[in-house]
Design an enzyme around this catalytic site. Structure first.
Site, PDB file in Angstrom:
ATOM      1  N   ASP A 172       0.819  -1.215   0.000  1.00  0.00           N
ATOM      2  CA  ASP A 172       0.000   0.000   0.000  1.00  0.00           C
ATOM      3  C   ASP A 172       0.849   1.261   0.000  1.00  0.00           C
ATOM      4  O   ASP A 172       0.337   2.375   0.099  1.00  0.00           O
ATOM      5  CB  ASP A 172      -0.943   0.012   1.205  1.00  0.00           C
ATOM      6  CG  ASP A 172      -0.195   0.081   2.538  1.00  0.00           C
ATOM      7  OD1 ASP A 172       1.040  -0.103   2.542  1.00  0.00           O
ATOM      8  OD2 ASP A 172      -0.853   0.309   3.577  1.00  0.00           O
ATOM      9  N   SER A 184      35.544 -20.567  -9.161  1.00  0.00           N
ATOM     10  CA  SER A 184      34.106 -20.556  -8.874  1.00  0.00           C
ATOM     11  C   SER A 184      33.552 -19.171  -9.125  1.00  0.00           C
ATOM     12  O   SER A 184      34.282 -18.202  -9.327  1.00  0.00           O
ATOM     13  CB  SER A 184      33.862 -20.970  -7.423  1.00  0.00           C
ATOM     14  OG  SER A 184      34.298 -22.280  -7.187  1.00  0.00           O
ATOM     15  N   ASP A 232       6.642  -5.829   3.651  1.00  0.00           N
ATOM     16  CA  ASP A 232       5.362  -5.646   2.969  1.00  0.00           C
ATOM     17  C   ASP A 232       5.476  -4.755   1.737  1.00  0.00           C
ATOM     18  O   ASP A 232       4.601  -4.765   0.877  1.00  0.00           O
ATOM     19  CB  ASP A 232       4.319  -5.062   3.935  1.00  0.00           C
ATOM     20  CG  ASP A 232       4.789  -3.766   4.580  1.00  0.00           C
ATOM     21  OD1 ASP A 232       5.967  -3.701   4.972  1.00  0.00           O
ATOM     22  OD2 ASP A 232       3.977  -2.832   4.705  1.00  0.00           O
ATOM     23  N   GLU A 233       6.556  -3.993   1.627  1.00  0.00           N
ATOM     24  CA  GLU A 233       6.740  -3.109   0.473  1.00  0.00           C
ATOM     25  C   GLU A 233       7.959  -3.488  -0.354  1.00  0.00           C
ATOM     26  O   GLU A 233       8.337  -2.772  -1.274  1.00  0.00           O
ATOM     27  CB  GLU A 233       6.888  -1.653   0.946  1.00  0.00           C
ATOM     28  CG  GLU A 233       5.757  -1.157   1.819  1.00  0.00           C
ATOM     29  CD  GLU A 233       4.410  -1.196   1.112  1.00  0.00           C
ATOM     30  OE1 GLU A 233       4.366  -0.882  -0.102  1.00  0.00           O
ATOM     31  OE2 GLU A 233       3.401  -1.552   1.755  1.00  0.00           O
ATOM     32  N   ASP A 245      24.595 -20.815  -1.858  1.00  0.00           N
ATOM     33  CA  ASP A 245      25.964 -20.390  -2.175  1.00  0.00           C
ATOM     34  C   ASP A 245      25.936 -19.219  -3.154  1.00  0.00           C
ATOM     35  O   ASP A 245      26.220 -19.360  -4.350  1.00  0.00           O
ATOM     36  CB  ASP A 245      26.746 -21.569  -2.763  1.00  0.00           C
ATOM     37  CG  ASP A 245      28.250 -21.329  -2.745  1.00  0.00           C
ATOM     38  OD1 ASP A 245      28.662 -20.193  -2.449  1.00  0.00           O
ATOM     39  OD2 ASP A 245      28.997 -22.280  -3.028  1.00  0.00           O
ATOM     40  N   HIS A 251      31.024 -19.028  -1.252  1.00  0.00           N
ATOM     41  CA  HIS A 251      32.232 -19.656  -0.715  1.00  0.00           C
ATOM     42  C   HIS A 251      33.500 -18.963  -1.203  1.00  0.00           C
ATOM     43  O   HIS A 251      34.585 -19.196  -0.669  1.00  0.00           O
ATOM     44  CB  HIS A 251      32.256 -21.148  -1.067  1.00  0.00           C
ATOM     45  CG  HIS A 251      32.550 -21.430  -2.511  1.00  0.00           C
ATOM     46  ND1 HIS A 251      31.567 -21.609  -3.457  1.00  0.00           N
ATOM     47  CD2 HIS A 251      33.730 -21.588  -3.161  1.00  0.00           C
ATOM     48  CE1 HIS A 251      32.120 -21.868  -4.624  1.00  0.00           C
ATOM     49  NE2 HIS A 251      33.435 -21.866  -4.483  1.00  0.00           N
TER      50      HIS A 251
END
Length: 457
Positions: free
Chosen positions: A106, A404, A116-117, A310, A262
């Site tokens: 709202d 990674s 809520d927003e 991860d 990681h």
């Protein structure tokens, strides 16, 4: 004289003594025979049984009244809870508290942390259709482009999670909306949340709705690139501590880099990290500026043993200069409605090496997405694949994984989407065990929440 045979026979049974004991002839003292078979039940027994029935009736009535009272009490408690507790017909904030359904989206923060927003504005599909959650209908609605301006575009992007100064452009496209549109108020306040500026309308001029690009992303890469080509995608980065390469990452906006959790958990702080863009060889940093990092955000649910959740974000101290002619660009986060599934193709880029080659350098390979059920077989990853991760197998078995955080991207409708970040798996050593990637779509809400929370650094 004739003697009766009945009397003669009777004399055989009646003697003299019997005759003397016969009762008087008048019958005044005659007692009926077998009295004990005909006598009524004693009055005390009848009274006792009547009292037992009465007692049982009383007890049953009392029990019924108590049960009725308890039922009434429970019903009253449930009704009071239903009408007094917003969670009975509302939403939970995430910290245990609740708000009414009408308070959700709202434009006013009612949850302590503003949940809520947090997710009331979104981009949908490959056309980047702007949608706003309309509480009254509990549905997502498109926004009419009538009277729409760049100012509303910037405010909407900020509501999603992007910075105002990284806003790219607004557009429009025709659409059908049988349930109506959201349209700007005639007296809207440009400083108010976007939800406060909209009203529901059954019509929209030309049925034209807003499309929104909060950052310039997903462009500048030829889709016909050959596997192993030594050219850095515009969103590929090298994350370094000092001069040492640690992990790969992907640019998702001028301020933000996405990588694996990681990769960053072992360091003490953001100041140790440098980000390089456009690097092909790890030793080639002379002509590539380094960007400092102001903040590192690791997913709070990250498990270093199982590699669950991860994922991590890095916020740069200064924004990258992304232009159409620049070699630096962002890859798009997958909008709602943009999905990738097995056996679709994707592309990975990572600082790896081919077998029997020397120093690692940036390589690209095509991969095929693998169904989770197949990846969870005992011959593969034995049930370790959860919804926050997925598998992909490299079509070039000679490519070895050595770092990674590198991106896995997919091309849809001419746009490059970031669908995964490299977590673990070595393609060249175990061909039956495909690589494992973080599912970026699974983490979209978390990503946008962190970007919105840390818009100012």
């Amino acid at each position: 004289m004739t003697t009766s045979p009945y009397l003669d026979s009777g004399s055989c049974f009646i003697g003299e003594d019997v005759e003397r004991n016969l009762p008087p002839a008048d019958g005044s003292d005659v007692q009926p025979q077998y009295v004990h078979h005909m006598a009524p039940k004693p009055p005390p027994e009848i009274s006792s049984k009547h009292e037992g029935v009465k007692q049982r009736c009383v007890k049953f009535t009392v029990a019924a009244v108590i049960c009725l009272l308890l039922l009434t009490l429970i019903t009253g408690i449930l009704l009071v809870y239903y009408f007094s507790s917003p969670c009975a017909h509302g939403r939970r904030c995430g910290d245990g508290s609740c708000v009414w359904e009408s308070q959700w989206c709202d434009g006013e923060k009612d949850c302590p942390a503003g949940q809520d927003e947090a997710s009331c504005v979104r981009l949908h599909g490959s056309s980047f259709l702007l949608q706003v959650y309309w509480t009254q209908g509990r549905t997502w609605r498109s926004v009419c482009s009538q009277d729409w301006s760049e100012q509303q575009g910037r405010a909407s992007c900020q509501q999603v999670g992007y910075s105002r100064d990284t806003y790219f452009e607004s557009g429009q496209q025709p659409t059908d909306a049988d349930d109506g549109f959201l349209i700007l108020k005639s007296d809207f306040n440009t400083t108010a949340p976007i939800m406060h500026q909209l009203v529901l309308s059954k019509t929209c001029h030309n049925n034209s709705v807003v499309t929104l690009h909060c950052t310039d992303c997903g462009r500048g890469l030829n889709s016909s690139r050959a596997s192993g080509e030594q050219q850095a995608p515009p969103w590929q980065v090298s994350l370094r501590v000092g001069v040492s390469h640690r992990c790969g990452g992907a640019i998702i906006s001028p301020y933000w880099i996405l990588t694996a959790a990681h990769c960053v958990t072992w360091t003490s702080g953001a100041a140790e990290w440098l980000v390089y863009v456009g690097v092909v060889h790890l030793s080639d940093t002379l002509f590539n500026p380094a960007y400092s990092v102001s903040r590192i955000i690791t997913h709070e649910g990250f498990n270093s043993i199982t590699r669950g959740n991860d994922i991590a974000l890095m916020r740069l101290s200064k924004p990258l200069h992304i232009t159409a002619s620049s070699d630096i660009g962002a890859v798009c986060l997958p909008n709602v409605g943009v999905y990738a599934s097995a056996p679709e193709k994707g592309w990975i880029t990572e600082f790896s090496r081919f077998v029997n080659t020397a120093a690692p350098h940036l390589m690209e390979a095509q991969v095929l997405l693998v169904d989770a059920a197949n990846c969870n077989r005992s011959t593969s990853h034995s049930g370790k694949i959860t919804p926050d991760i997925f598998c992909a197998s490299a079509t070039d078995a000679g490519m070895c994984h050595t770092d990674s955080g590198g991106p896995l991207v997919s091309l849809k409708d001419g746009v490059w989407w970031l669908i995964g970040d490299n977590i673990w798996g070595e393609h060249c050593k175990e061909p039956n065990r495909p690589g494992v990637y973080g599912n970026v779509t699974y983490f979209l809400d978390w990503i946008y929440h962190q970007m919105k929370k840390h818009q100012d650094g």
